[in-house]
Design a protein around this motif. Sequence first.
Motif, PDB file in Angstrom:
ATOM      1  N   PRO A   1       0.834  -1.348  -0.066  1.00  0.00           N
ATOM      2  CA  PRO A   1      -0.003   0.032   0.124  1.00  0.00           C
ATOM      3  C   PRO A   1       0.847   1.454   0.054  1.00  0.00           C
ATOM      4  N   ASN A   2       0.243   2.294  -0.609  1.00  0.00           N
ATOM      5  CA  ASN A   2       0.979   3.580  -0.607  1.00  0.00           C
ATOM      6  C   ASN A   2       2.592   3.477  -1.334  1.00  0.00           C
ATOM      7  N   GLY A   3       2.669   2.538  -2.354  1.00  0.00           N
ATOM      8  CA  GLY A   3       3.893   2.499  -2.848  1.00  0.00           C
ATOM      9  C   GLY A   3       4.982   1.993  -2.133  1.00  0.00           C
ATOM     10  N   VAL A   4       4.700   1.130  -0.729  1.00  0.00           N
ATOM     11  CA  VAL A   4       5.805   0.723  -0.077  1.00  0.00           C
ATOM     12  C   VAL A   4       6.581  -0.514  -0.800  1.00  0.00           C
ATOM     13  N   ALA A   5       7.864  -0.395  -1.031  1.00  0.00           N
ATOM     14  CA  ALA A   5       8.717  -1.273  -1.649  1.00  0.00           C
ATOM     15  C   ALA A   5       9.271  -2.546  -0.992  1.00  0.00           C
ATOM     16  N   ILE A   6       8.640  -3.566  -1.671  1.00  0.00           N
ATOM     17  CA  ILE A   6       8.975  -4.970  -0.879  1.00  0.00           C
ATOM     18  C   ILE A   6       9.909  -5.959  -1.727  1.00  0.00           C
ATOM     19  N   ILE A   7      11.019  -6.483  -1.175  1.00  0.00           N
ATOM     20  CA  ILE A   7      11.468  -7.411  -2.039  1.00  0.00           C
ATOM     21  C   ILE A   7      11.509  -8.847  -1.153  1.00  0.00           C
ATOM     22  N   VAL A   8      11.355  -9.738  -1.809  1.00  0.00           N
ATOM     23  CA  VAL A   8      10.997 -11.114  -0.763  1.00  0.00           C
ATOM     24  C   VAL A   8      11.879 -11.828  -1.658  1.00  0.00           C
ATOM     25  N   GLU A   9      12.956 -12.634  -0.836  1.00  0.00           N
ATOM     26  CA  GLU A   9      13.818 -13.532  -0.898  1.00  0.00           C
ATOM     27  C   GLU A   9      13.442 -14.951  -0.800  1.00  0.00           C
ATOM     28  N   THR A  10      13.625 -16.191  -1.435  1.00  0.00           N
ATOM     29  CA  THR A  10      13.106 -17.430  -1.605  1.00  0.00           C
ATOM     30  C   THR A  10      14.254 -18.537  -1.874  1.00  0.00           C
ATOM     31  N   LEU A  11      13.884 -19.499  -1.097  1.00  0.00           N
ATOM     32  CA  LEU A  11      14.750 -20.840  -1.821  1.00  0.00           C
ATOM     33  C   LEU A  11      13.667 -21.711  -1.723  1.00  0.00           C
TER      34      LEU A  11
END
Length: 242
Positions: A92-102
Amino acid sequence: MSGHSKFANIKHKKEKNDAKKGKIFTIIGREIVMAVKAGGPDPSNNGKLRDVIAKAKANNMPNDTIERGIKKAAGADSADSYEKAVYEGYGPNGVAIIVETLTDNKNRTASNVRNAFTKGNGSIGTQGCVSYMFDQKGQIIIDKEECEVDADELMMTALDAGAEDFVEEEDSYEVLTAPDDLGAVREALEAAGVPLLEAQVAMIPQTTVELTDEKALKDIQRILDLLDDDDDVTDVWHNWAE
């Protein structure tokens, strides 16, 4: 961080992790597999494996569990195979999110991550759409209460080992390094008897976004909770000023 010390956020994260030791051990087990397959089972010749073992010990993983994981990964019949996949998007409101996965199933993981964003009224973006807003750094967090080493001495030990920056917070110390120097700085601090709360390569936001709207706050929490519950997700980085 909006009046919150980094350590307060780390502690909150650790408390959540303590309730989910199973997930943490699963993630570390996968990281052991990847490290062994990439550089062999001998930690003295495999810096990446040394880093994973340090992470395992910081999370109170028993030594015999660590050794079992290394032996299993080194076995000729080891079929375990994991890939790293990174997703970027907006909350929301342009919050930047990075998701790292294995993951051993990229389709499943992609679907789960997309679902988490959708349920919190966010959206997945293209590779690189938000990562430019973050700096990749080695980050070491030290709890002041647990550390008996003088602050100046601690700073000199870190800088002499190759750290870029040393920050004293109200209740913690933060050491920042280039990603490739994290292992050397961590080992120097450990050799000096410094207990480490966290040591990892982190994505540190250059600026943060404040959220005040109640719906936006619920949405971002929904996204983060769903990602936190996903066994394939290893780390989530965002620029929300919690």
